[in-house]
Design an enzyme around this catalytic site. Sequence first.
Site, PDB file in Angstrom:
ATOM      1  N   GLU A  43       0.825  -1.062   0.017  1.00 21.02           N
ATOM      2  CA  GLU A  43       0.009   0.077   0.244  1.00 21.02           C
ATOM      3  C   GLU A  43       0.846   1.107   0.014  1.00 21.02           C
ATOM      4  O   GLU A  43       1.943   1.152   0.385  1.00 21.02           O
ATOM      5  CB  GLU A  43      -0.713  -0.108   1.300  1.00 21.02           C
ATOM      6  CG  GLU A  43      -1.839   1.140   1.272  1.00 21.02           C
ATOM      7  CD  GLU A  43      -3.062   0.879   2.305  1.00 21.02           C
ATOM      8  OE1 GLU A  43      -2.922  -0.134   3.257  1.00 21.02           O
ATOM      9  OE2 GLU A  43      -3.636   1.803   2.558  1.00 21.02           O
ATOM     10  N   ASN A 191     -12.456  -1.386  -1.222  1.00 22.23           N
ATOM     11  CA  ASN A 191     -11.685  -1.932   0.095  1.00 22.23           C
ATOM     12  C   ASN A 191     -12.511  -1.449   1.323  1.00 22.23           C
ATOM     13  O   ASN A 191     -12.807  -0.418   1.485  1.00 22.23           O
ATOM     14  CB  ASN A 191     -10.211  -1.474   0.331  1.00 22.23           C
ATOM     15  CG  ASN A 191      -9.558  -1.853   1.363  1.00 22.23           C
ATOM     16  OD1 ASN A 191      -9.321  -3.057   1.735  1.00 22.23           O
ATOM     17  ND2 ASN A 191      -9.245  -0.722   2.472  1.00 22.23           N
ATOM     18  N   GLU A 192     -12.812  -2.435   2.251  1.00 22.08           N
ATOM     19  CA  GLU A 192     -13.291  -2.070   3.519  1.00 22.08           C
ATOM     20  C   GLU A 192     -14.480  -1.231   3.431  1.00 22.08           C
ATOM     21  O   GLU A 192     -14.337   0.123   4.059  1.00 22.08           O
ATOM     22  CB  GLU A 192     -12.119  -1.579   4.506  1.00 22.08           C
ATOM     23  CG  GLU A 192     -11.202  -2.656   4.529  1.00 22.08           C
ATOM     24  CD  GLU A 192     -10.478  -2.653   5.957  1.00 22.08           C
ATOM     25  OE1 GLU A 192     -10.349  -1.477   6.579  1.00 22.08           O
ATOM     26  OE2 GLU A 192      -9.719  -3.720   6.537  1.00 22.08           O
ATOM     27  N   GLU A 314      -6.293  -9.264   3.779  1.00 23.25           N
ATOM     28  CA  GLU A 314      -5.286  -8.664   4.590  1.00 23.25           C
ATOM     29  C   GLU A 314      -5.314  -9.622   5.998  1.00 23.25           C
ATOM     30  O   GLU A 314      -6.444  -9.696   6.632  1.00 23.25           O
ATOM     31  CB  GLU A 314      -6.002  -7.053   5.013  1.00 23.25           C
ATOM     32  CG  GLU A 314      -5.742  -6.232   3.915  1.00 23.25           C
ATOM     33  CD  GLU A 314      -6.068  -4.735   4.171  1.00 23.25           C
ATOM     34  OE1 GLU A 314      -5.977  -4.451   5.310  1.00 23.25           O
ATOM     35  OE2 GLU A 314      -6.542  -4.087   3.376  1.00 23.25           O
ATOM     36  N   GLN A 363       1.989  -5.892   5.882  1.00 23.09           N
ATOM     37  CA  GLN A 363       2.163  -5.777   4.331  1.00 23.09           C
ATOM     38  C   GLN A 363       3.704  -6.039   3.923  1.00 23.09           C
ATOM     39  O   GLN A 363       4.314  -6.357   4.518  1.00 23.09           O
ATOM     40  CB  GLN A 363       1.964  -4.424   4.072  1.00 23.09           C
ATOM     41  CG  GLN A 363       0.575  -3.743   4.318  1.00 23.09           C
ATOM     42  CD  GLN A 363       0.225  -2.386   3.915  1.00 23.09           C
ATOM     43  OE1 GLN A 363       1.097  -1.808   3.081  1.00 23.09           O
ATOM     44  NE2 GLN A 363      -0.969  -1.965   4.324  1.00 23.09           N
TER      45      GLN A 363
HETATM   46  O1  AHR Z   1      -3.211  -2.596   6.084  1.00 26.58           O
HETATM   47  C1  AHR Z   1      -3.449  -1.418   6.867  1.00 26.58           C
HETATM   48  C2  AHR Z   1      -4.852  -1.023   6.764  1.00 26.58           C
HETATM   49  O2  AHR Z   1      -5.664  -1.903   7.265  1.00 26.58           O
HETATM   50  C3  AHR Z   1      -5.482  -0.861   5.374  1.00 26.58           C
HETATM   51  O3  AHR Z   1      -5.112   0.167   4.567  1.00 26.58           O
HETATM   52  C4  AHR Z   1      -6.949  -1.054   5.360  1.00 26.58           C
HETATM   53  O4  AHR Z   1      -7.611  -1.865   4.502  1.00 26.58           O
HETATM   54  C5  AHR Z   1      -6.966  -1.966   6.919  1.00 26.58           C
HETATM   55  O5  AHR Z   1      -7.736  -1.347   7.902  1.00 26.58           O
END
Ligand code: AHR
Length: 510
Positions: A43, A191-192, A314, A363
């Site tokens: 990210e 996302n989310e 994730e 990540q």
């Molecule tokens: O990985 C960090 C964050 O965690 C991501 O940006 C988000 O999708 C999640 O809440």
Amino acid sequence: MKTYISLFLLLIVIGASAQNTAVLNTDLGSTIIDKHIYGHFSEHLGRCIYGGFYVGESNTKIPNTQGVRLDVVDALKKLKVPNLRWPGGCFADTYHWKDGVGPKAKRPTIVNTWWGGVTEDNSFGTHDFLNMCELIGAEPYLSGNVGSGTVQELSEWVQYVNFDGVSPMSNWRKENGREKPWNVKFWGIGNEAWGCGGNMVAEYYANIYRQYATFMSNSEKAKLFRIASGASSDDYHWTEVMMRDIPHNMLEGIALHHYSVIDWGKKGSAADFSEQQYFQTMQRALLMDELITKHATIMDKYDPKKKVALVVDEWGGWYDVEPGTNPGFLFQQNTIRDAILAGATLNIFHKHSDRVRMANLAQTVNVLQAVVLTDEEKMILTPTYHVMEMYNVHQDATYLPLSISGGDYTFGSEKLPAISASASKNKAGLVHVSLVNIDPKNVKEISIELRGGKYASVSGRILTSAKLQDHNTFEKPDAVKPVAFKQASLSSNVLKVTLPAHSVVVLELK
Ligand code: AHR
């Protein structure tokens, strides 16, 4: 008194070395462990992209190709990273891909509102990412902007990267230096969406998803794999609504996010933690099994043939940032605790390989449970890297069910299963067994009877260290690394293993 003490000591020895037995049918596998569960996530957050993957082409002594660090590419190639998710995360729903193509000097800046409020100069964009994936040998997984983007913007991104014929977007791609399309298969639609992606309710997002998915065209060489923004941990309603309201011919995967965090208000240090914090982290990590089981049960109700994949895009440990670092950059150290967490989680994914066909550790570089940490020109591999590397023998192999009752790891009045295990058979007929001893205090003796084939030799590697808190640093990059494992033997098709406390072992049987 003396007799009581002797009896007590005897009980401890028996408890610590009790035989944990299992049977492994090496001819009974039916599902494939999809290599894509070994995916990673990158990210625009902290030093993941800038400084981590990308250092730019000018003003740097760090060896690079088109600004991408060669040491990182090399490390990830060895890891056999199957797919890489980008550009977020929360960042994805603020990202406008057109800002990141064309001459770098002319690219507009934006503010990275989710992560530290820093200025994003868009110097790392679509071409940079997709070319980097080619260098690594990973398939790209692009997260589209639904929260603050438009249907047209996402449909044009698909055309820009995938269309081979003449069109405004493919012509623009060619002008920007790329003749052939990249044929990107994996696409996240937001996302989310329940949180940073727009604070939507499930029913509303399901409709939005249908609209976005309608305008994302397949191309000759890329049949799209579209992934709906998924639930957070135990939000089963979310999965129910996605499966119920989205026609399955426009849905290839549903995401799930679950972080092993002790308490969002009190996460604790990544490297300086107590046994209680270790136990709590492992409780959260092992919960993944129950979460997948329950989400999969809902999916089975609507999709008994298991066509839609559960994509855990994730996962990982989340702790306090390292002292003195930007709280918005999520930079944390990585210890033996993370190695145990990674091994146990991968074993859970293997077990659910009929439904979990893709996953992304959060990540890759310098953020959360990273596999690589960088400091200017220096780079180190974390204990998590080593586990992912040891385990990559399972990629695309046939899953062999294996359950070992290894007793319990008790902490105070609570307990967890002490052993996490899984096995697979690859196309060459080699059987791999992964064993994690979660118990930080007791050695485990394991005995596995092998059936369905004759096995004559065993070899393997172990990752462990004196303390759970041990980790690699830029001064001591090899403090924690895998070494040959000698405490496994094979005789009359019975595998015997002495598994040290807090260790991860991967064995190969021939
Ligand atoms: O990985 C960090 C964050 O965690 C991501 O940006 C988000 O999708 C999640 O809440």
